[in-house]
Write an enzyme that holds these catalytic residues in place. Structure first.
Site, PDB file in Angstrom:
ATOM      1  N   CYS A  65       0.835  -1.208   0.000  1.00  0.00           N
ATOM      2  CA  CYS A  65       0.000   0.000   0.000  1.00  0.00           C
ATOM      3  C   CYS A  65       0.873   1.262   0.000  1.00  0.00           C
ATOM      4  O   CYS A  65       1.866   1.344   0.718  1.00  0.00           O
ATOM      5  CB  CYS A  65      -0.925  -0.006   1.220  1.00  0.00           C
ATOM      6  SG  CYS A  65      -2.038   1.410   1.241  1.00  0.00           S
ATOM      7  N   CYS A  69       0.375   4.812   6.909  1.00  0.00           N
ATOM      8  CA  CYS A  69      -0.231   4.656   8.243  1.00  0.00           C
ATOM      9  C   CYS A  69       0.752   3.930   9.182  1.00  0.00           C
ATOM     10  O   CYS A  69       1.144   2.792   8.902  1.00  0.00           O
ATOM     11  CB  CYS A  69      -1.546   3.890   8.124  1.00  0.00           C
ATOM     12  SG  CYS A  69      -2.620   4.532   6.816  1.00  0.00           S
ATOM     13  N   CYS A  72       0.415   0.239  10.375  1.00  0.00           N
ATOM     14  CA  CYS A  72      -0.033  -0.790   9.439  1.00  0.00           C
ATOM     15  C   CYS A  72       1.095  -1.641   8.865  1.00  0.00           C
ATOM     16  O   CYS A  72       2.101  -1.122   8.357  1.00  0.00           O
ATOM     17  CB  CYS A  72      -0.825  -0.148   8.312  1.00  0.00           C
ATOM     18  SG  CYS A  72      -1.589  -1.380   7.243  1.00  0.00           S
ATOM     19  N   CYS A 111     -16.332  -9.196   5.697  1.00  0.00           N
ATOM     20  CA  CYS A 111     -15.683  -7.906   5.459  1.00  0.00           C
ATOM     21  C   CYS A 111     -14.422  -8.086   4.633  1.00  0.00           C
ATOM     22  O   CYS A 111     -13.460  -8.712   5.102  1.00  0.00           O
ATOM     23  CB  CYS A 111     -15.294  -7.247   6.780  1.00  0.00           C
ATOM     24  SG  CYS A 111     -16.656  -7.098   7.920  1.00  0.00           S
ATOM     25  N   CYS A 142     -19.428  -6.393   3.466  1.00  0.00           N
ATOM     26  CA  CYS A 142     -18.752  -5.160   3.871  1.00  0.00           C
ATOM     27  C   CYS A 142     -17.445  -5.094   3.101  1.00  0.00           C
ATOM     28  O   CYS A 142     -16.828  -6.128   2.850  1.00  0.00           O
ATOM     29  CB  CYS A 142     -18.482  -5.187   5.382  1.00  0.00           C
ATOM     30  SG  CYS A 142     -17.556  -3.744   5.967  1.00  0.00           S
ATOM     31  N   CYS A 202     -19.557   2.048   8.249  1.00  0.00           N
ATOM     32  CA  CYS A 202     -18.805   1.416   9.336  1.00  0.00           C
ATOM     33  C   CYS A 202     -17.567   2.271   9.535  1.00  0.00           C
ATOM     34  O   CYS A 202     -16.727   2.366   8.635  1.00  0.00           O
ATOM     35  CB  CYS A 202     -18.427  -0.021   8.941  1.00  0.00           C
ATOM     36  SG  CYS A 202     -17.274  -0.804  10.087  1.00  0.00           S
ATOM     37  N   ARG A 274     -18.062  -2.504  17.748  1.00  0.00           N
ATOM     38  CA  ARG A 274     -17.313  -3.761  17.553  1.00  0.00           C
ATOM     39  C   ARG A 274     -15.991  -3.777  18.291  1.00  0.00           C
ATOM     40  O   ARG A 274     -15.147  -2.895  18.118  1.00  0.00           O
ATOM     41  CB  ARG A 274     -17.076  -3.998  16.052  1.00  0.00           C
ATOM     42  CG  ARG A 274     -16.372  -5.329  15.764  1.00  0.00           C
ATOM     43  CD  ARG A 274     -16.413  -5.722  14.290  1.00  0.00           C
ATOM     44  NE  ARG A 274     -17.775  -5.714  13.813  1.00  0.00           N
ATOM     45  CZ  ARG A 274     -18.230  -4.894  12.865  1.00  0.00           C
ATOM     46  NH1 ARG A 274     -17.416  -4.067  12.271  1.00  0.00           N
ATOM     47  NH2 ARG A 274     -19.504  -4.926  12.519  1.00  0.00           N
TER      48      ARG A 274
HETATM   49  N1  SAM Z   1      -6.575   0.378   3.132  1.00  0.00           N
HETATM   50  C1  SAM Z   1      -7.862   0.645   3.582  1.00  0.00           C
HETATM   51  C2  SAM Z   1      -7.912   1.813   4.545  1.00  0.00           C
HETATM   52  O1  SAM Z   1      -6.954   2.062   5.240  1.00  0.00           O
HETATM   53  O2  SAM Z   1      -8.948   2.475   4.588  1.00  0.00           O
HETATM   54  C3  SAM Z   1      -8.554  -0.539   4.207  1.00  0.00           C
HETATM   55  C4  SAM Z   1      -7.821  -1.490   5.097  1.00  0.00           C
HETATM   56  S1  SAM Z   1      -7.155  -0.863   6.611  1.00  0.00           S
HETATM   57  C5  SAM Z   1      -6.094  -2.139   7.095  1.00  0.00           C
HETATM   58  C6  SAM Z   1      -8.542  -0.832   7.726  1.00  0.00           C
HETATM   59  C7  SAM Z   1      -8.328  -0.372   9.140  1.00  0.00           C
HETATM   60  O3  SAM Z   1      -7.726  -1.403   9.912  1.00  0.00           O
HETATM   61  C8  SAM Z   1      -7.447   0.827   9.393  1.00  0.00           C
HETATM   62  O4  SAM Z   1      -8.089   2.029   9.122  1.00  0.00           O
HETATM   63  C9  SAM Z   1      -7.146   0.681  10.878  1.00  0.00           C
HETATM   64  O5  SAM Z   1      -8.108   1.359  11.651  1.00  0.00           O
HETATM   65  C10 SAM Z   1      -7.228  -0.838  11.106  1.00  0.00           C
HETATM   66  N2  SAM Z   1      -5.874  -1.383  11.378  1.00  0.00           N
HETATM   67  C11 SAM Z   1      -4.906  -1.597  10.463  1.00  0.00           C
HETATM   68  N3  SAM Z   1      -3.786  -2.063  11.049  1.00  0.00           N
HETATM   69  C12 SAM Z   1      -4.050  -2.157  12.369  1.00  0.00           C
HETATM   70  C13 SAM Z   1      -3.286  -2.555  13.512  1.00  0.00           C
HETATM   71  N4  SAM Z   1      -2.017  -2.942  13.400  1.00  0.00           N
HETATM   72  N5  SAM Z   1      -3.883  -2.535  14.726  1.00  0.00           N
HETATM   73  C14 SAM Z   1      -5.171  -2.132  14.844  1.00  0.00           C
HETATM   74  N6  SAM Z   1      -5.925  -1.725  13.807  1.00  0.00           N
HETATM   75  C15 SAM Z   1      -5.387  -1.737  12.584  1.00  0.00           C
HETATM   76 FE1  SF4 Z   2      -2.765   1.214   3.426  1.00  0.00          FE
HETATM   77 FE2  SF4 Z   2      -2.668   0.054   5.791  1.00  0.00          FE
HETATM   78 FE3  SF4 Z   2      -3.106   2.661   5.620  1.00  0.00          FE
HETATM   79 FE4  SF4 Z   2      -5.021   0.925   4.799  1.00  0.00          FE
HETATM   80  S1  SF4 Z   2      -4.262   1.193   6.873  1.00  0.00           S
HETATM   81  S2  SF4 Z   2      -4.295   2.791   3.757  1.00  0.00           S
HETATM   82  S3  SF4 Z   2      -3.726  -0.716   4.014  1.00  0.00           S
HETATM   83  S4  SF4 Z   2      -1.221   1.594   4.989  1.00  0.00           S
END
Ligand code: SAM
Ligand code: SF4
Ligand code: DTB
Length: 342
Positions: A65, A69, A72, A111, A142, A202, A274
């Site tokens: 990606c 973030c 992530c 989801c 979802c 959501c 949730r």
């Molecule tokens: N890439 C898309 C986005 O960011 O909108 C969808 C997938 S992203 C992994 C969905 C959500 O998962 C993130 O917004 C975050 O809130 C949650 N998430 C991701 N990594 C996480 C982690 N290590 N611990 C807790 N929540 C996490």
């Molecule tokens: Fe990409 Fe992870 Fe951020 Fe979703 S949460 S936009 S998968 S870096």
């Protein structure tokens, strides 16, 4: 005075979209027992307190990606240190095979998550086929695919997508410490598109990222002050993935996590709150307190997106110990239905 002794307070809480952060902080600051009791009372006004909604996740497009973030595992910025390999979008048939297994295991919502900034138009046909296939199985659908444009949102709505997950993640003030590649406002814009196209929203966030209580209050303020409360509010406890910038953040006190669930319940009484990522490291006692404080749903199945989640048997055993049961499958409801939260 609390929600029980003030006869007008239930309605007052119910319909508000004008919370100030100080008011929400004041809820966080209540004695723990009082806060949980009030949240449990509110929970009972709109939900069966012994029922848990089971949502199962699948990563339909893993890693690589472009966003940064900090929490992530799937950001390409952290790929060298996490070692996570980018994969292509899964084939529709494989996604539907996994959905069938999720349904057999007891999940009622499926989801599908993709590690994208936003979907590419060339992927839309596959995504729409996934939505239709999941709904044909009698599951709620979802998706969480990143930011959407109007045309994509309308296509997903027409395919019958029930929910779109897009988290605000944290407070507007703390957001820049965690993500620099897209703005808070861009997230709110996607949520608006989703809502306007009649897909259930959501949206939630993550706690335990080193934020202050004021940021947790700020995150809940953003969600509760949306024009319509989100239908589902996932509250994630950070999964500190090795190789990500947040790997070594100090663990959050579980009681503060329970407080966050309780305040979410008080602010958004009808939403599905949730208990999301982070349950693998959470004690059963903490999870039970979260259910007491108003959590009405979990991510179910032994895998989240890239990290483990408790096995089905473990969750079913916990539910049995607590005398709780899984929510019965609803008729898969198409989009454009009346939202559950308002
Ligand atoms: N890439 C898309 C986005 O960011 O909108 C969808 C997938 S992203 C992994 C969905 C959500 O998962 C993130 O917004 C975050 O809130 C949650 N998430 C991701 N990594 C996480 C982690 N290590 N611990 C807790 N929540 C996490
Ligand atoms: Fe990409 Fe992870 Fe951020 Fe979703 S949460 S936009 S998968 S870096
Ligand atoms: C949400 O709020 N949490 C889920 C789902 N929406 C997409 C994702 C949790 C991911 C946890 C880390 C991982 O497994 O990669």
């Amino acid at each position: 005075m609390n929600a029980l002794t003030n006869p007008s307070s239930d309605n007052a809480l119910d319909t508000r979209h004008d919370w100030k952060v100080q008011e929400i902080e004041a809820l966080f600051e209540k004695p723990f027992m009082e806060l949980v009791f009030e949240a449990a009372h509110t929970h009972r006004l709109y939900h069966d307190p012994n029922e848990v909604q089971l949502s199962q996740l699948i990563s339909i497009k893993t890693g690589g990606c472009a966003e940064d973030c900090g929490y992530c595992s799937q950001s390409s910025k952290h790929a060298k240190t996490t070692g996570l390999k980018a994969e292509k979008l899964m084939e529709v048939e494989r996604v539907l095979d996994a959905a069938k297994k999720a349904k057999e295991g007891g999940a009622t919502r499926y989801c599908m998550g993709a590690a994208w900034t936003s979907p590419k138009d060339r992927d839309m046909d596959s995504l729409l086929a996934m939505v239709k296939g999941v709904k044909d199985l009698g599951l709620e659908s979802c998706m969480t695919l990143g930011m959407l444009n109007q045309a994509q949102t309308a296509q997903l709505a027409d395919a019958g997508l029930d929910y779109y997950n897009h988290n605000v993640d944290t407070s507007e003030e703390f957001y820049g410490e965690i993500i620099t590649t897209r703005s808070y406002q861009e997230r709110l814009d996607t949520l608006e598109l989703v809502r306007e196209n009649g897909i259930n929203v959501c949206s939630g966030g993550i706690v335990g990222m080193g934020e202050k209580r004021r940021d947790r209050a700020g995150m809940l303020k953003t969600l509760a002050n949306l024009p319509v409360h989100p239908d589902s509010v996932p509250i994630n406890m950070l999964v500190a993935v090795p190789g990500t910038p947040l790997e070594h953040v100090k663990k959050m006190d579980p009681f503060e996590f329970v407080r966050t669930i309780a305040v979410a319940r008080l602010l958004m009484p009808k939403a599905e709150v949730r208990l999301s990522a982070g349950r693998q490291e959470m004690s059963e006692e903490c999870q039970a307190l979260c259910f007491m404080a108003g959590a009405s749903s979990i991510f179910y199945g032994d895998q989240l997106l890239t990290t483990p989640n408790p096995e089905n048997n473990k969750d079913l055993a916990l539910m049995q110990k607590l005398g709780m049961h899984a929510q019965a499958p609803k008729e898969a409801q198409g989009c454009k239905r009346q939202t559950a939260a308002e």
